[in-house]
Design an enzyme around this catalytic site. Sequence first.
Site: not given
Ligand code: INI
Length: 156
Positions: A25, A83, A89, A91
Amino acid sequence: MKDIKTYEGTFTDAAGRYALVVARFNSFVVEALLEGAVDALVRHGVNTSDIAIYRVPGAWELPLAAKRIAEKGGVDAIITLGAVIRGGTAHFEYVAGEAAKGIAAVQNSTGVPVAFGVLTVDTIEQAIERSGTKAGNKGAEAAMSAVEMVSLFKQL
Ligand code: INI
C-alpha cells in the site's frame, strides 16, 4: 561513566540475517523506504544473501507476517516498512494504531528485534519528505536501528 561496564550496539558489526517486511500500500513511498533500508544494510557490510524481502498488502498485515517470520527462526532482526497516510480516510487511526501495537507485540513476544519503519503521516508530502528527501529516509533509519540491536544482542 568510564568505570561502568556498558553494552551497546555498534554500526561496524552489522553481520546478521535480516528480513524486510514491506507493505505494498502506498508503494510509491514504501519502495523508497525499501531502497533506503537495503542501501543502509549493504553499506554497513551486510551480505545481500543475508537479506530477504517479504511483501504484504498493507501496514495492517505487517505484524502477522513479522510474527510468522520471527517464529520460523533463522533471522536476527526484522525491519517492517510501510506508509499510513491520513488523507481523507478514517481508516488511518485503526491501521496505524494496530500496526504499531502489533509490531511492538511481535518483538516483545518473540525476542527478535523488529524495527518500526512505518510512516504515520497526515499528507503525501510528509511521506515523501520522510522517504528520501528533506527529512531523510525512515527506512534507512529503521535498518540502522536493526543493525544496532543485532550488534547489541551479540554481546548478551
Ligand atoms: N494500508 C497502508 O499500508 N497504508 C494506508 O494508508 C492504508 N489506508 O489508509 O487505508 C492502508 N490500508 C490497508 C490495510 O493496511 C490492509 O491492507 C487492508 O485493510 C486489508 O486488510
